[in-house]
Design a protein around this motif. Structure first.
Motif, short mmCIF file in Angstrom:
data_model
loop_
_atom_site.label_atom_id
_atom_site.label_comp_id
_atom_site.label_asym_id
_atom_site.label_seq_id
_atom_site.Cartn_x
_atom_site.Cartn_y
_atom_site.Cartn_z
N ARG A 39 38.83 46.78 39.18
CA ARG A 39 39.48 45.98 39.49
C ARG A 39 40.80 46.03 39.73
O ARG A 39 41.04 46.90 39.20
CB ARG A 39 39.63 44.55 38.13
N SER A 45 39.34 48.66 35.15
CA SER A 45 38.32 47.79 34.70
C SER A 45 38.44 46.59 33.64
O SER A 45 38.96 47.24 33.06
CB SER A 45 36.73 48.59 34.94
N MET A 147 41.49 39.90 35.58
CA MET A 147 39.97 40.24 35.95
C MET A 147 38.83 39.44 35.46
O MET A 147 38.27 39.80 36.56
CB MET A 147 39.54 41.56 34.65
#
Length: 189
Positions: A39, A45, A147
């Protein structure tokens, strides 16, 4: 509360724990693939971002407790592989941070904390170190929140902790955490 300089720090420690609890509870609904998927963010992430919060909390809370863990805190940058493991580990750190703030008074806020950085020891006032740690968590939770927007799980509201009208909505979560609204705002003599 007049006369209780540490009250805002105790409230911020609980806000920190509540926001972590809300965010990690939402992450429990992710598949492992979504949790680890690449991401856009400072860390690549959700797993990496949320583990970073945990690792840095360990680093600073250890120093606030008088420890010398230092850089060993981040020897393993992602110690928790799953949202459930991360939630348990973060909750433990959040309880430690609350305990630190529960023991503070005005003199304790001015206490100098030795932060072991490997090649040097940084000396910082407790109140400034706490503010830094709270800001760090807010910063990275915001990234994780963004995210999470790109997953199958809706990101939770994280900024209503201090709104009195939201107290009834928080009551269940506070009960899960072992608190009450009254306890969060109780002044110490």
């Amino acid at each position: 509360m007049p006369g209780d300089a540490a009250l805002p720090f105790r409230a911020l420690a609980r806000n920190n724990a509540w926001a972590n609890h809300r965010l990690l509870s939402a992450c429990a609904g992710l598949s492992q693939a979504e949790f680890t998927a690449p991401r856009t963010g400072f860390f690549p992430s959700l797993r990496a971002t949320l583990n970073h919060i945990l690792v840095i909390d360990r680093f600073y809370i250890d120093a606030m407790e008088g420890g010398t863990l230092g850089p060993a805190a981040w020897a393993e940058p992602e110690p928790c592989a799953t949202p459930a493991a991360l939630h348990r580990a973060q909750a433990a750190e959040d309880r430690r941070l609350i305990a630190v703030t529960e023991g503070l008074d005005e003199a304790g806020l001015g206490r100098i904390v030795a932060v072991h950085r490997g090649s040097r020891v940084q000396r910082e006032r407790m109140d400034r170190l706490l503010l830094h740690l709270f800001q760090h968590g807010i910063h990275h939770r915001g990234q994780a929140h963004a995210m999470l927007s790109g997953t199958s799980v809706a990101p939770p509201q994280l900024d209503e902790f201090f709104a009195e009208e939201e107290a009834p909505l928080r009551a269940g979560e506070f009960a899960e955490l072992g608190w009450s609204e009254e306890a969060v705002w109780a002044a110490r003599p």
